[in-house]
Design an enzyme around this catalytic site. Structure first.
Site, PDB file in Angstrom:
ATOM      1  N   ASP A   7       0.867  -1.174   0.000  1.00 43.57           N
ATOM      2  CA  ASP A   7       0.000   0.000   0.000  1.00 43.57           C
ATOM      3  C   ASP A   7       0.906   1.227   0.000  1.00 43.57           C
ATOM      4  O   ASP A   7       1.901   1.270   0.733  1.00 43.57           O
ATOM      5  CB  ASP A   7      -0.881   0.032   1.253  1.00 43.57           C
ATOM      6  CG  ASP A   7      -1.876  -1.123   1.307  1.00 43.57           C
ATOM      7  OD1 ASP A   7      -1.911  -1.926   0.360  1.00 43.57           O
ATOM      8  OD2 ASP A   7      -2.597  -1.220   2.315  1.00 43.57           O
ATOM      9  N   ASP A 129     -15.384  -5.347  -0.147  1.00 43.08           N
ATOM     10  CA  ASP A 129     -14.950  -5.227   1.242  1.00 43.08           C
ATOM     11  C   ASP A 129     -16.191  -5.348   2.112  1.00 43.08           C
ATOM     12  O   ASP A 129     -17.080  -4.499   2.039  1.00 43.08           O
ATOM     13  CB  ASP A 129     -14.273  -3.875   1.474  1.00 43.08           C
ATOM     14  CG  ASP A 129     -13.085  -3.659   0.546  1.00 43.08           C
ATOM     15  OD1 ASP A 129     -12.391  -4.644   0.247  1.00 43.08           O
ATOM     16  OD2 ASP A 129     -12.856  -2.513   0.136  1.00 43.08           O
TER      17      ASP A 129
END
EC number: 5.3.1.16
Length: 246
Positions: A7, A129
């Site tokens: 990330d 998600d």
């Protein structure tokens, strides 16, 4: 299949706890060196999340990602706040193999369906998600998890299956960044319900036992970020546990 992940915020390698920008750990690592190491250990796919772009569409790290893609031989999958067709097309143009679309698939379903028709199902991975409520419903969150989306995982999958949906990344938000182990019951359930979709598992992976548990759940791949950064195990060890498809 093992899919190592990093990330990025403003060019730095970071990890968030449960998607919370306020709970950020920064690692003193070169993104390219880290990804090259993962590649050298045998990774065929790498996953990059543009967290700056996810928060601010005007600050996308596309130039950085282009440099990473050109410096690597592995296939690259990129996610993080893709909101427009121009952003999708730009990532594909710089050599990204697959673009991850999350919130937009919930909010603008017809638009993303049109992208499946135009770019093909191999170019797009849906990111689902999920928050699992007390009734066991898998509710898909949107906008970097800052708000609930209100649609179930199943309803979204059913909306995209007629458009050839092949790749979906599913994260149990309650496990993300926690190193508490993956929700293998979730992956077992969706892999059984939709066997023709390549499911990528994400969230909570801490040990090689976790990797083996996801391998045995019916998922096709596993995204591993934090456990590799803190050196709980190596990419090479993970691939020994779950070899890449030939």
């Amino acid at each position: 299949m093992i899919i190592p992940a990093i990330d990025l915020i403003e060019g730095q390698v970071v990890r968030l706890y449960q998607g919370d920008y306020a709970q950020k750990t920064t690692f003193d690592l070169s993104p390219l060196s880290q990804l090259k190491s993962y590649e050298a250990q045998g990774a065929n796919w790498l996953h990059i999340v543009d967290l700056t772009g996810a928060k601010d569409p005007n600050a996308r790290q596309t130039r950085l990602i282009a440099g990473l893609v050109s410096g690597l031989d592995a296939n690259i999958q990129v996610g993080g706040g893709i909101r427009t067709e121009a952003q999708l097309a730009e990532l594909l143009e710089i050599g990204v193999k697959r673009v991850v679309i999350g919130s937009l698939a919930v909010k603008e379903t017809a638009l993303v369906q049109s992208w499946f028709k135009k770019y093909g199902a191999d170019a797009i991975c849906l990111a689902l998600d999920v928050n699992i409520n007390e009734q066991g419903e898998k509710i898909v969150a949107v906008s970097g998890w800052q708000s609930g989306g209100g649609k179930s995982l199943e309803s979204l999958v059913d909306a995209f299956k007629p458009y050839g949906l092949k790749h979906a990344l599913v994260t149990d938000i309650s496990r993300d960044g926690t190193l508490k182990g993956a929700n293998t019951d979730l992956y077992r359930e969706i892999a059984a319900a939709y066997p023709d979709i390549n499911w990528q598992a994400s969230g909570g992976i801490a040990t090689l036992d976790d990797v083996a548990a996801v391998r045995d759940s019916g998922a096709d791949g596993i995204i591993i970020g934090k456990a590799l950064l803190i050196e709980n195990f190596t990419v090479r060890e993970a691939i020994q546990c779950w070899p890449n498809p030939q």
